[in-house]
Design an enzyme around this catalytic site. Sequence first.
Site: not given
Length: 316
Positions: A200, A46-49, A175, A51-52
């Site tokens: 979640y 999930g590095a496209n936006t 979280s 925190i990642g």
Amino acid sequence: MVGVLLLLLLLPFFLYIAAPKIRKMLSSGVCTSTVQLPGKVAVVTGANTGIGKETAKELAQRGARVYLACRDIQKGELVAREIQTMTGNQQVLVRELDLADTKSIRAFAKDFLAEEKHLHILINNAGVMMCPYSKTADGFEMHMGVNHLGHFLLTHLLLEKLKESAPSRVVNVSSLAHHLGRIHFHNLQGEKFYNAGLAYCHSKLANILFTQELARRLKGSGVTTYSVHPGTVNSELVRHSPFMKWMWWLFSFFIKTPKQGAQTSLYCAITEGLEILNGHHFSDCSVAWVSAQARNETIARRLWDVSCDLLGIPMD
Ligand SMILES: NC(=O)c1ccc[n+]([C@@H]2O[C@H](COP(=O)([O-])OP(=O)(O)OC[C@H]3O[C@@H](n4cnc5c(N)ncnc54)[C@H](OP(=O)(O)O)[C@@H]3O)[C@@H](O)[C@H]2O)c1
């Protein structure tokens, strides 16, 4: 009356001036490590936006070869180019990974293992929050499927490579919401009852239980693992909930930026001497308290076995 009106008129001005200072005050925890990472290989999901993206950027800044594991290749390529330009590090690579599909996870791992000799840092960062009830390609409830089972399988498939590359680390982004989570083994896929917010929380509890069980199993292997609460961060995570979007917008002046949100993941991934805290949970770059459920070894062990069973992988 005039006083109140004046106050209302001055409020935006006050917010504009004071917000950066208040945000800084509320977001203690900066990764101050000076460790550089040439020759190191990292995977960030999930590095496209959010925190990642900031986590990947900082790892690239320090010289690592960084794999952006994203479900949307186009978004990933744009971010890779941005990081390359900003850091001067060309070793930022995009690979397709959809954590809602075990075929995609297996394909990602297969290609990665064929392509890379080492893996030093795995950051299980991707996540979904408050999705309407839906299932992954394999029939898992979306939060449990993506946030927990997807990362569980990915880690399992990359574990030998992590061991061969030791010292190496696995960081699981959980979280504070785990405090409200419970592992309902009789309703793991939310088929009997479902609440998007709680789903979640359950998956974030699973992240911590996974971390602790993984730490126990990896003792002495040179691979260590940590779970992280990144703080309340202004990102796209709230995309499925109009109410949360509104809340995030309202408080956006005060909550962390994604760069601030990346600090604890980075701290756990690179800080020297952290091995002694294998399996611990961190927030604001310090060890943090977890719920009683999250400390329950019996639940952790059972969740491990059930996860293996669901994913069709051996339990040991
Ligand atoms: N933001 C907060 O306040 C907060 C607080 C506590 C914990 N966290 C945790 O921090 C982590 C990062 O969240 P964020 O705030 O940066 O949220 P975000 O901006 O929404 O980023 C989430 C990332 O996960 C990816 N993702 C979602 N589903 C995926 C799938 N099926 N396969 C592969 N990638 C997938 C998204 O890709 P797309 O762009 O393609 O959707 C995106 O890159 C999450 O694990 C979240 O639970 C965040």
